[in-house]
Scaffold this active site. Structure first.
Site: not given
Ligand code: NAD
Length: 498
Positions: A182, A185, A235, A290
């Site tokens: 997944k 989006e 996140s 990240c």
């Molecule tokens: P996000 O948490 O908004 O989304 C990640 C995934 O979760 C997506 O597929 C999204 O569709 C889904 N999602 C979003 N909201 C949701 C909800 N309420 N319920 C269930 N699923 C949900 O993150 P993002 O904005 O796409 O990416 C940036 C974040 O990812 C930053 O915080 C970054 O630090 C983190 N990140 C961490 C690493 C790591 O290795 N630790 C690597 C890359 C990115």
């Protein structure tokens, strides 16, 4: 005569289930933009729980044959995948630029680092070797084997639309699991492209599936009884939610979260090298990494010369469309995210305000710098995830380490110094999962594993590398005897080895 204005083409981005594109039937879609122009280029289907179930059923059907596929054949397929990805890396990088916004050279870097994980997985026959103890007891041998879990799922963030899925699907498939992805989006096309490439390489239908969507799809994955394990990167609040929900339903889960990475600069550091590193790590990929450096901790009298060197470099960062070869930094992923990042410039000692001079078209924010950022301020406490670098000044090494260790996050951190003894002490003291010594973005190579500590990772296994193989397999220990039937007798005692 009236001029005809052509409406910009909006591409439908669908699911990939059982080896073919499947148009979504939920009636819900989300927009996909080219961040450099701000125009909508795609409409991505949002899966319902039924569509997620269809993907899981396809993966479940494909599992027995994939699991039984010999290691030699699986390795051969991985070599083929590696070759196709390598040949077409430019095309893939271009997809990233158009949906994520990062510059082409950076997108190519992402593809290459992801490819390293695929290359690591080409050695799957060695990775899946186990242990054997001959004559553990008289006439008895004991050995361990590692077996796949079944159907596993990956949920990925927008900022690495190719590399992070590769951290998951490559080891998962190498270990004999089937997979449901997944993706984010916001930039989903690369996942569909990958699905087609895997099929062309010879990966059987159903082994790799993609469901597009939002929370509805994520929740359907978390609730699905046939999914054995979930890998998540995103996140921190969502990582925590995914971990708690998945494990409460008996699934194995690794959920990597957000970060606030500190880079400490000691007074003996090479100022130019530290300034180059800080600017590169803070503004590369517009800070949407990240492992980006978002806090600079200047120790002692290094602050003024370091700040001067950074301020000299900032105006030289070339910001523009990622497909322009001269661009070094692109736009942010969406207008909403750009505006949120820009809101951090409303307070504090803003030395460079990236709103000034940013292009009108597209989701741009120029490199920004805030001085005297401290715990308790939004700019310190939040993961900004944009091109905003904060600086804080401390008197001693001990104060600097305390800051890092008191941060709720523990993803990456770096120290810049010429003193090997202090650097060694830092690696001993610091509570973060990935440490750089004069290296600002210490992303581990593919044969180590990636992961943070504290609120940057929920779960006990890091991702890819040896821990990835461990995550996607479970152990079985066999105790075996080929006895002489003449020695067989009833013995109700607990088995002894001597
Ligand atoms: P996000 O948490 O908004 O989304 C990640 C995934 O979760 C997506 O597929 C999204 O569709 C889904 N999602 C979003 N909201 C949701 C909800 N309420 N319920 C269930 N699923 C949900 O993150 P993002 O904005 O796409 O990416 C940036 C974040 O990812 C930053 O915080 C970054 O630090 C983190 N990140 C961490 C690493 C790591 O290795 N630790 C690597 C890359 C990115």
């Amino acid at each position: 005569m009236a001029e005809t204005v052509e409406a910009p083409a909006v591409t439908r981005i669908s699911h990939w289930i059982g080896g073919r594109r499947v148009e979504g039937a939920s009636g819900r879609t989300g927009p996909v933009f080219n961040p450099a122009t701000g125009r909508q280029t795609g409409a991505v289907d949002f899966a319902s729980a039924e569509e997620v179930d269809a993907a899981v059923q396809a993966a479940k059907e494909a599992f027995p044959a994939w699991r039984a596929t010999s290691l030699a054949r699986r390795a051969e397929l991985f070599f083929r995948i590696r070759e196709l990805l390598h040949e077409r890396r430019d095309a893939l990088a271009e997809i990233l630029v158009r949906e994520h916004g990062k510059v082409f050279s950076d997108a190519l870097g992402e593809v290459t680092r992801g490819l390293e994980v695929v290359e690591f997985c080409c050695g799957l026959p060695s990775l899946l070797k186990s242990e054997y103890s001959e004559q553990a007891s008289t006439g008895i041998d004991v050995y361990s084997i590692r077996q796949p879990l079944g159907v596993v799922a990956g949920i990925t963030p927008f900022n690495f639309p190719v590399m992070v899925p590769m951290w998951m699907w490559a080891p998962a498939l190498a270990c004999g699991n089937t997979f449901v992805l997944k993706p984010s989006e916001k930039d989903p096309t690369a996942s569909l492209w990958t699905a087609e490439l895997l099929q062309e390489a010879g990966v059987p239908d159903g082994v790799f599936n993609v469901v597009m969507g939002d929370k509805v799809a994520v929740d359907a994955v978390l609730e699905h009884p046939e999914i054995a394990a979930v890998s998540f990167v995103g996140s921190t609040p969502i990582a925590r939610y995914v971990y708690e929900t998945a494990t409460a339903r008996g699934k194995r889960c690794q959920a990597l979260g957000g970060a606030k990475n500190h880079m400490i600069v000691l007074p003996d550091a090479d100022i130019d090298m530290a300034a180059d590193a800080a600017v590169s790590a803070a503004y590369g990929s517009a800070g949407e990494r990240c492992m980006a450096v978002s806090m600079l901790v200047a120790v002692g009298d290094v602050a003024e010369p370091l700040l001067a060197a950074i301020r000299e470099r900032i105006p030289k960062v070339k910001v523009g469309d990622g497909m322009d070869p001269s661009s070094e930094m692109g736009p942010l992923v969406t207008a909403e995210h750009r505006d949120k990042v820009a809101s951090y410039l409303d307070e504090g000692d803003v030395l460079v305000d990236g709103r000034e001079g940013a292009p009108d078209e597209g989701f741009f924010l120029l490199p920004s710098l805030i001085d005297n950022v401290k715990p308790g301020m939004r700019a310190y406490d939040d993961e900004i995830f944009g091109p905003v670098l904060g600086i804080t000044r401390v008197a001693t090494y001990e104060e600097a380490v305390r800051l890092v260790n008191e941060s709720p996050y523990g993803n990456g951190t770096a120290i810049f110094t010429r003193d090997g003894g202090v650097a060694r002490q830092f690696q001993f003291d610091v509570t973060a999962g990935m440490v750089g010594i004069n290296v600002p973005i210490p992303v581990p190579v593919a044969y180590y594993s990636f992961g943070g500590w504290k609120a940057s990772l929920f779960g006990d296994r890091h991702i890819y590398g040896p821990e990835g193989i461990d995550f996607y397999t479970r152990g079985k220990v066999v105790t075996s005897r080929w006895p002489d039937p003449a020695t067989s007798r009833v013995d109700l005692g607990f088995p002894q080895t001597r």
